[in-house]
Design a protein around this motif. Sequence first.
Motif: not given
Length: 205
Positions: A148-164, A46-47, A166-167, A55-61
């Motif tokens: 929780i902090g990461v998830d809040i940031a990911f909500v905003a990041l996903s909205v910006v990139t159109g991944l509704w 998806v990423f 995922v948001a 975020a994509a590379a993160l999945q491998l880690v």
Amino acid sequence: MIEWILAEWMQIVGFATGAACVFLAARRNVWTYPLGIANNVVFLAVFLPAGLYAAAALQLVYLALGVHGWWRWTRGVEHDRHYIARTPRGAILWLVVVGVAGAALLTWVLSTFTDSQVAVADAATTSASLVAQYMLNRKWLENWFVWIGVDIAFVALSVVTGLWVVAALYALFIALCVFGWRSWRRVGSDAAADAAAPGAVDARA
């Protein structure tokens, strides 16, 4: 509706496996790890097209960290479902250092070698996620605050990139993290009370 499902099926599968993974972690169930690995594979697909390279590379880690966590929750002291620990004071500084250094390094890599338009946010959430995952593997209670902090940031990041979808998933994650923190804190408090009781015997002895 059918067309939307067919178009977004990978995000939907990621939503389902991700939510189940966090719920199982909150319940201290070791099956969170194999399910989490499946979730990593889905989000990798998806990423990448969305340009979220870190975020994509993160999945491998996460795959490697998933193996580490799976081992600790089946072979280490974390095998005990009633074992919950507080983050050691000595670990806090190096967790912060690793998180900041990781974010700085990833920001440079993304800015230099990719066309990412969200390099700083992508790098920061990626680095913080790795720190949180390691803390989860060790069953350190405070991992939920980082998530929780990461998830809040990911909500905003996903909205910006159109991944509704995922948001929406990460918004659900926030609620599940609150549930996880409350559940782990309760179990940890009960275990501490049992250990402090007169004549208590350590079940792990």
